[in-house]
Design a protein around this motif. Structure first.
Motif, PDB file in Angstrom:
ATOM      1  N   GLY A  69       0.981   9.391   8.873  1.00 48.68           N
ATOM      2  CA  GLY A  69       2.186   9.964   8.279  1.00 48.68           C
ATOM      3  C   GLY A  69       3.030  10.694   9.300  1.00 48.68           C
ATOM      4  O   GLY A  69       2.516  11.273  10.261  1.00 48.68           O
ATOM      5  N   GLN A  70       4.341  10.668   9.057  1.00 47.28           N
ATOM      6  CA  GLN A  70       5.261  11.381   9.934  1.00 47.28           C
ATOM      7  C   GLN A  70       5.638  12.736   9.370  1.00 47.28           C
ATOM      8  O   GLN A  70       5.701  13.722  10.112  1.00 47.28           O
ATOM      9  N   ASP A  71       5.874  12.805   8.084  1.00 54.14           N
ATOM     10  CA  ASP A  71       6.194  14.079   7.458  1.00 54.14           C
ATOM     11  C   ASP A  71       4.970  14.724   6.810  1.00 54.14           C
ATOM     12  O   ASP A  71       4.939  15.932   6.599  1.00 54.14           O
ATOM     13  N   VAL A  72       3.978  13.924   6.462  1.00 52.53           N
ATOM     14  CA  VAL A  72       2.691  14.417   5.955  1.00 52.53           C
ATOM     15  C   VAL A  72       1.658  14.141   7.041  1.00 52.53           C
ATOM     16  O   VAL A  72       1.464  12.993   7.428  1.00 52.53           O
ATOM     17  N   PHE A  73       0.982  15.148   7.546  1.00 48.81           N
ATOM     18  CA  PHE A  73       0.146  15.018   8.735  1.00 48.81           C
ATOM     19  C   PHE A  73      -1.238  14.492   8.377  1.00 48.81           C
ATOM     20  O   PHE A  73      -2.263  15.120   8.655  1.00 48.81           O
ATOM     21  N   GLU A  74      -1.276  13.339   7.724  1.00 48.32           N
ATOM     22  CA  GLU A  74      -2.540  12.749   7.296  1.00 48.32           C
ATOM     23  C   GLU A  74      -2.566  11.273   7.648  1.00 48.32           C
ATOM     24  O   GLU A  74      -1.532  10.651   7.896  1.00 48.32           O
ATOM     25  N   ILE A  75      -3.785  10.713   7.610  1.00 51.00           N
ATOM     26  CA  ILE A  75      -4.000   9.293   7.883  1.00 51.00           C
ATOM     27  C   ILE A  75      -4.579   8.671   6.618  1.00 51.00           C
ATOM     28  O   ILE A  75      -5.514   9.214   6.020  1.00 51.00           O
ATOM     29  N   TYR A  76      -4.043   7.515   6.239  1.00 53.20           N
ATOM     30  CA  TYR A  76      -4.445   6.860   4.997  1.00 53.20           C
ATOM     31  C   TYR A  76      -5.139   5.545   5.329  1.00 53.20           C
ATOM     32  O   TYR A  76      -4.677   4.773   6.171  1.00 53.20           O
ATOM     33  N   LEU A  77      -6.251   5.293   4.624  1.00 54.17           N
ATOM     34  CA  LEU A  77      -7.062   4.109   4.860  1.00 54.17           C
ATOM     35  C   LEU A  77      -7.147   3.299   3.569  1.00 54.17           C
ATOM     36  O   LEU A  77      -7.531   3.818   2.514  1.00 54.17           O
ATOM     37  N   TRP A  78      -6.751   1.990   3.644  1.00 53.41           N
ATOM     38  CA  TRP A  78      -6.783   1.102   2.477  1.00 53.41           C
ATOM     39  C   TRP A  78      -7.658  -0.111   2.761  1.00 53.41           C
ATOM     40  O   TRP A  78      -7.920  -0.469   3.926  1.00 53.41           O
ATOM     41  N   SER A  79      -8.049  -0.771   1.685  1.00 48.15           N
ATOM     42  CA  SER A  79      -8.753  -2.046   1.775  1.00 48.15           C
ATOM     43  C   SER A  79      -7.763  -3.177   1.551  1.00 48.15           C
ATOM     44  O   SER A  79      -6.986  -3.153   0.594  1.00 48.15           O
ATOM     45  N   ILE A  80      -7.791  -4.172   2.432  1.00 48.44           N
ATOM     46  CA  ILE A  80      -6.853  -5.295   2.329  1.00 48.44           C
ATOM     47  C   ILE A  80      -7.166  -6.139   1.096  1.00 48.44           C
ATOM     48  O   ILE A  80      -6.260  -6.586   0.372  1.00 48.44           O
ATOM     49  N   LYS A  81      -8.437  -6.359   0.806  1.00 44.89           N
ATOM     50  CA  LYS A  81      -8.814  -7.254  -0.292  1.00 44.89           C
ATOM     51  C   LYS A  81      -8.457  -6.668  -1.651  1.00 44.89           C
ATOM     52  O   LYS A  81      -7.876  -7.335  -2.499  1.00 44.89           O
ATOM     53  N   THR A  82      -8.805  -5.403  -1.867  1.00 41.83           N
ATOM     54  CA  THR A  82      -8.579  -4.791  -3.181  1.00 41.83           C
ATOM     55  C   THR A  82      -7.248  -4.070  -3.281  1.00 41.83           C
ATOM     56  O   THR A  82      -6.722  -3.870  -4.380  1.00 41.83           O
ATOM     57  N   GLY A  83      -6.682  -3.635  -2.142  1.00 43.87           N
ATOM     58  CA  GLY A  83      -5.442  -2.887  -2.157  1.00 43.87           C
ATOM     59  C   GLY A  83      -5.605  -1.432  -2.550  1.00 43.87           C
ATOM     60  O   GLY A  83      -4.602  -0.744  -2.776  1.00 43.87           O
ATOM     61  N   LYS A  84      -6.849  -0.947  -2.641  1.00 40.45           N
ATOM     62  CA  LYS A  84      -7.095   0.429  -3.073  1.00 40.45           C
ATOM     63  C   LYS A  84      -7.131   1.369  -1.874  1.00 40.45           C
ATOM     64  O   LYS A  84      -7.504   0.980  -0.777  1.00 40.45           O
ATOM     65  N   LEU A  85      -6.752   2.601  -2.134  1.00 36.69           N
ATOM     66  CA  LEU A  85      -6.830   3.645  -1.117  1.00 36.69           C
ATOM     67  C   LEU A  85      -8.269   4.113  -1.009  1.00 36.69           C
ATOM     68  O   LEU A  85      -8.852   4.612  -1.974  1.00 36.69           O
ATOM     69  N   LEU A  86      -8.877   3.967   0.173  1.00 41.14           N
ATOM     70  CA  LEU A  86     -10.279   4.336   0.369  1.00 41.14           C
ATOM     71  C   LEU A  86     -10.436   5.788   0.784  1.00 41.14           C
ATOM     72  O   LEU A  86     -11.261   6.506   0.222  1.00 41.14           O
TER      73      LEU A  86
ATOM     74  N   PHE B   8       0.852  -1.191   0.000  1.00 41.93           N
ATOM     75  CA  PHE B   8       0.000   0.000   0.000  1.00 41.93           C
ATOM     76  C   PHE B   8       0.889   1.243   0.000  1.00 41.93           C
ATOM     77  O   PHE B   8       1.839   1.339   0.782  1.00 41.93           O
ATOM     78  N   THR B   9       0.561   2.181  -0.874  1.00 40.12           N
ATOM     79  CA  THR B   9       1.299   3.436  -0.965  1.00 40.12           C
ATOM     80  C   THR B   9       0.322   4.598  -0.966  1.00 40.12           C
ATOM     81  O   THR B   9      -0.877   4.438  -1.235  1.00 40.12           O
ATOM     82  N   SER B  10       0.834   5.769  -0.693  1.00 39.45           N
ATOM     83  CA  SER B  10       0.024   6.990  -0.667  1.00 39.45           C
ATOM     84  C   SER B  10       0.168   7.733  -1.996  1.00 39.45           C
ATOM     85  O   SER B  10       1.137   7.523  -2.732  1.00 39.45           O
ATOM     86  N   PRO B  11      -0.790   8.583  -2.327  1.00 40.21           N
ATOM     87  CA  PRO B  11      -0.698   9.342  -3.586  1.00 40.21           C
ATOM     88  C   PRO B  11       0.554  10.203  -3.657  1.00 40.21           C
ATOM     89  O   PRO B  11       1.193  10.302  -4.699  1.00 40.21           O
ATOM     90  N   THR B  12       0.893  10.823  -2.543  1.00 40.27           N
ATOM     91  CA  THR B  12       2.132  11.594  -2.467  1.00 40.27           C
ATOM     92  C   THR B  12       3.081  10.864  -1.515  1.00 40.27           C
ATOM     93  O   THR B  12       2.636  10.266  -0.526  1.00 40.27           O
ATOM     94  N   PRO B  13       4.369  10.850  -1.768  1.00 39.00           N
ATOM     95  CA  PRO B  13       5.293  10.124  -0.886  1.00 39.00           C
ATOM     96  C   PRO B  13       5.194  10.591   0.559  1.00 39.00           C
ATOM     97  O   PRO B  13       5.151  11.796   0.842  1.00 39.00           O
TER      98      PRO B  13
END
Length: 952
Positions: free
Chosen positions: A496-513, A472-477
């Motif tokens: 994120g440590q340098d980007v102050f956001e939280i990212y949520l993915w689906s395990i089955k599809t691998g897509k960023l929700l 799983f990766t984020s749209p921006t590094p």
């Protein structure tokens, strides 16, 4: 909940420094790991770390020939005499300086200790010598002009070969003989790495650092040497020495004896050499060594790498095989005396620090301290018996599997490792990350785990197939500092440590929700609610806030809680109703999730304690004011919190009472920095603290004692500062029977020792072990079982359970109350781990769960998890046995079927033969009967005719 946790094992640290030794049976290898000692059982595939601990790192160890005693010496020269039967230190001795080598004699009568250029020979305590006072000095020898690097005893324990750094080798005799005192061998051009006697001979083999091997032949056999009448100092001198030193301490006595003996040895060196010259002319059989040849080991491969040096060597006398290891990570096996190379292998790119054969010569153990690797190689079959390697840098995060059977660790070396808590071995390593791992977590179905890293990826690893199946990766590094899985295992979230956001993915599809925004600082910790019906997400940040998200409905709906300080860690309670928040001021705040109100505040800054680093300019008391908890974890029952941080202490707090229940210190190793509260005066000078002065080499390069400015977690450059003691993560086992702490030294496991703790339940005066035994005699099994559960003695419970008839198990389970059913399930979970009566105890579990499982609240979550762990372990053991033997069983079954078919065919053939014989016999009988009947009928007709004729 009880808190009698004791140190149980050490994982993640395989080898640190020093030498390796095999046990006398050759089935186990012993390795020093920091200030502890670990025994790796190669036959049963298990490892255990002895509970004893030194104040500094061990550097030299050796085991007696019978395997009952071990001597271990640390960096400061503190020697510990350890009983391997009880695994305790039975005596301590202080040497003036550090020790380079220790060696027991083959007969177990002596052990030799080399410090600097002096060899001290002590009498070994035990039945062999009849001496029970340890460290009784017998003799001392002066080596070369430089430090001693190696020692080896002859087979008869009468001679000692001493190799020195000045490229000389000295052969010394334990007893003064008429035609021998000492003999010096010179022929190498570099420091001696090792020297070995041949079996039942005084022939010698010496190996130097530049790869030279010299073979020496002795002109005399050990039996040809005649002992003098006078051996050692006179008796009256010893008695006088003893009287003079009665008021002195034991160490001072030994040191005085050492000084006097060394002085005497120095005075007699010249006399011995002159006597040897004269006796060599007079004697008909002079004692001398002849060099048979000089060989350059691994010369061709070393020409390509001119800086390659020989770092370790060992020789097996029975098989006459020599192993040599080099700084390039390669080792070679040679057969002596022909010096034929029979095997070569490269195991790493780092120098090999130690090499040793077992007693049979089949296995060779190799270790590298740079990467903490230890492996055992069987050279005949060319297979690894054991190959283990810890994290090359600090462990940053750990997590237990849902049943407590596995532990996953992530390190700064970008590796994720899986450890088995039963065997204490690492069985798989994932190296897909390219930067430090910051968080790991298991799924609830134990089929996969997820890890976050500073390389900008979150990876999911399949535990069954051992592969990375999602990335799983984020749209921006972004660098991810934490990761969490929801209860269902379908969603994964990372902060994120340098980007102050939280990212949520689906395990089955691998897509960023979703990309959840709202924090204004680095997100340090995230956690999902442990309740399956809730989708609550908690996140903590350096912006001094804790946010409660409902991530499934809308990412914008959240509630903000002001923590008044930077948040370092958050943790959900097992019920999902409360959340604990650790802050930078050293407090732990408990919030109610539904009302977002503060419930309890635990002030724990003073409980952490603080040490003073060597380079600190402030006191330890001032350092303690800046301490804080960096990792917290709820216990399995939710009543207590486990907390740790930048300290050697682990604290357990009661949540409701907000008090400290117990504090554990994970290490007493003063080889680490930060344990001392005061700076020693010997490090202070008129210019200040000497640790603040950089120590550079001649060309302003190389080793510097001061770490780089701003470095907090290890220094990746080649610098030689002491590691700072700290704890990176703590986790409770889901069963509640243990907890793990990842620190500077490795992964320490603390477990409850139920065999020693007296922990009765509902005890009364009439409940005694005698009454339980009497109830067993009268076959009153219910009364005996309840008494044993009240006493809570494992041996008594086991005795009562195994006396119960198999048919009466269901009836006894129905008679138990819910409280006793809960305690009995805990005992069954413990017994299933070690008992061979698997089916018997499984019947107990089935009847107990069938009878009381339909009632709510009878069995605690921890007891069920402990039972699950035991059953999983037993299943894996039986599964391996079945997989290993299934083809053999198939062949045996097919063979049995063939034998049955052959037997049937033989039986059928025999039956047919018997039937044909019976048919033939019956036919013959029929023919005989017919013949008789025909004859009889003819006779009757003849008689009738005669009668008719008569009548006519």
């Amino acid at each position: 909940m009880k808190f009698s946790y004791k140190f149980s094992n050490l994982l993640g640290t395989i080898y640190r420094n020093g030498n390796l030794i095999f046990t006398p049976d050759g089935n186990s290898v012993i390795s020093p790991v920091g200030n502890r000692i670990t025994v790796y059982d190669l036959k049963n595939n298990k490892s255990r770390t002895l509970s004893l601990e030194s104040r500094y790192n061990y550097t030299n160890i050796d085991l007696s020939p019978d395997g009952s005693l071990m001597i271990a010496v640390n960096e400061q020269g503190d020697a510990h005499l350890i009983s391997m039967v009880s695994c305790t230190v039975i005596h301590r001795h202080k040497f003036q300086t550090g020790v380079q080598c220790i060696k027991f004699s083959p007969d177990g009568s002596y052990f030799a200790v080399a410090r600097e250029n002096l060899v001290l020979v002590f009498s070994a305590p035990g039945e062999i010598t009849g001496e029970y006072n340890p460290f009784v000095l017998k003799r001392s020898f002066l080596g070369g002009y430089d430090e001693i690097t190696w020692m080896d005893w002859s087979t008869d324990s009468k001679f000692l070969a001493i190799g020195c750094r000045d490229s000389s080798t000295k052969v010394c005799g334990m007893r003064r003989t008429r035609n021998f005192r000492t003999y010096n061998l010179s022929g190498h051009t570099d420091a001696i790495v090792s020297c070995f006697f041949e079996a039942n001979s005084l022939d010698l083999n010496t190996v130097s650092k530049n790869g030279q091997l010299c073979l020496w032949e002795c002109s005399m056999e050990p039996s040809d040497l005649m002992d003098d009448d006078q051996t050692g100092p006179p008796v009256h001198k010893r008695k006088a020495l003893k009287k003079e030193s009665e008021s002195e301490s034991e160490d001072d006595v030994d040191n005085n004896v050492e000084k006097q003996t060394v002085k005497k040895e120095l005075e007699t060196v010249g006399e011995d050499q002159n006597e040897l010259k004269d006796e060599g002319i007079k004697k008909s059989h002079p004692f001398f060594y002849k060099k048979l040849g000089r060989h350059y080991l691994a010369n061709e491969p070393r020409k390509e790498k001119r800086d390659a040096l020989l770092t370790a060597a060992n020789y097996n006398r029975s098989t006459k095989i020599l192993v040599v290891a080099f700084s390039t990570g390669a080792f070679y096996l040679y057969e002596l005396p022909d010096v034929n190379m029979i095997h070569s292998l490269s195991i790493s790119d780092y120098p090999i620090s130690a090499a040793v054969f077992n007693c049979t010569g089949d296995w060779v153990a190799l270790a590298s301290k740079e990467i903490g690797q230890l492996l055992v190689w069987e050279w005949q079959s060319e297979q690894y018996i054991m190959k283990q390697q810890g994290h090359s840098s600090e462990m940053s995060c750990i997590a237990y599997s849902p049943d407590g059977q596995y532990i996953v660790t992530g390190g700064e070396d970008s590796k994720v490792k899986l450890w088995n808590t039963q065997s204490s071995f690492c069985f798989v390593t994932f190296s897909e990350h390219t930067s430090g791992v910051t968080g790991v977590q298991f799924s609830r179905n134990k089929k996969f785990l997820v890890s976050s890293s500073l390389d900008g990826t979150v990876r999911a690893f399949d535990i069954i197939r051992y592969r990375n199946f999602r990335t799983f990766t984020s749209p921006t590094p972004a660098q991810f500092a934490c990761v969490a899985l929801d209860y269902s295992g379908e969603l994964v979230v990372a902060g994120g440590q340098d980007v102050f956001e939280i990212y949520l993915w689906s395990i089955k599809t691998g897509k960023l929700l979703e990309v959840i925004s709202g924090h204004e600082g680095p997100v340090t910790s995230v956690a999902f609610s442990p309740v399956g019906t809730s989708s609550t997400l908690i996140s903590g940040s350096w912006d001094k806030t804790v946010k409660i998200w409902n991530c499934l409905e809308s990412n914008s709906e959240h509630e903000t809680i002001d923590a008044l300080s930077d948040v370092t860690c958050v943790a959900f309670s097992p019920s999902g109703e409360e959340v604990a928040v650790a802050t930078l001021v050293g407090n732990i705040i408990i919030f109610d999730v539904k009302s977002a109100t503060q419930v309890v505040t635990i002030e724990g800054r003073d409980d952490l304690g603080g040490g003073r680093l060597e380079t600190d300019v402030v006191t330890a008391k001032k350092n303690a004011q800046s301490n804080y908890f960096s990792t917290i974890e709820y216990s399995a029952d939710g009543e207590c919190i486990l907390a740790a941080g930048k300290s050697a202490n682990i604290c357990i707090y009661h949540v409701r009472e907000a008090i400290l229940l117990k504090k554990f210190q994970i290490t007493q190793n003063h080889s680490l920095d930060g344990l001392n509260e005061f700076i020693s005066r010997k490090h202070l000078s008129e210019f200040g603290n000497m640790a603040l002065v950089e120590q550079r080499e001649e060309f302003e390069g190389g080793n510097v004692a001061i770490r780089l400015p701003g470095v907090r977690r290890g220094d990746m450059s080649s610098r030689r500062f002491q590691p700072e003691v700290r704890i990176f993560a703590v986790r409770f086992s889901p069963t509640g029977q243990a907890f793990a702490a990842a620190g500077t030294e490795g992964l320490c496991i603390y477990a409850l020792d139920k065999g020693v703790v007296f922990d009765p339940f509902d005890l009364t005066l009439e409940v005694t072990p005698k009454a339980a035994h009497e109830a067993l005699k009268t076959r009153d099994f219910t009364k005996a079982l309840i008494m044993s559960l009240k006493l809570n003695e494992p041996n008594l419970v086991t005795l009562v359970l195994e006396r119960v008839p198999y048919r009466d198990i269901e009836l006894l389970c129905a008679d138990l109350s819910p409280d006793f059913a809960q305690r009995l399930l805990q005992q069954l979970a413990r017994l299933l781990q070690s008992s061979p009566h698997i089916e018997f105890y499984l019947q107990w579990c089935c009847c107990l769960l069938t009878t009381h499982g339909n009632r709510d609240g009878v069995f605690q979550h921890t007891a069920l998890l402990a039972l699950h762990e035991s059953l999983s372990h037993k299943y894996e053991m039986l599964n391996k046995i079945c997989d290993y033997n299934k083809y053999t069983l198939r062949v045996l079954l097919e063979r049995s079927d063939k034998l049955k078919d052959m037997k049937k065919s033989e039986d059928n053939a025999q039956n047919e033969d018997s039937d044909s014989e019976m048919l033939l016999i019956s036919r013959q009988e029929d023919e005989a009967l017919e013949a008789d009947f025909s004859e009889q009928s003819e006779e009757e007709t003849d008689e009738d005719n005669e009668e008719d004729d008569d009548a006519a």
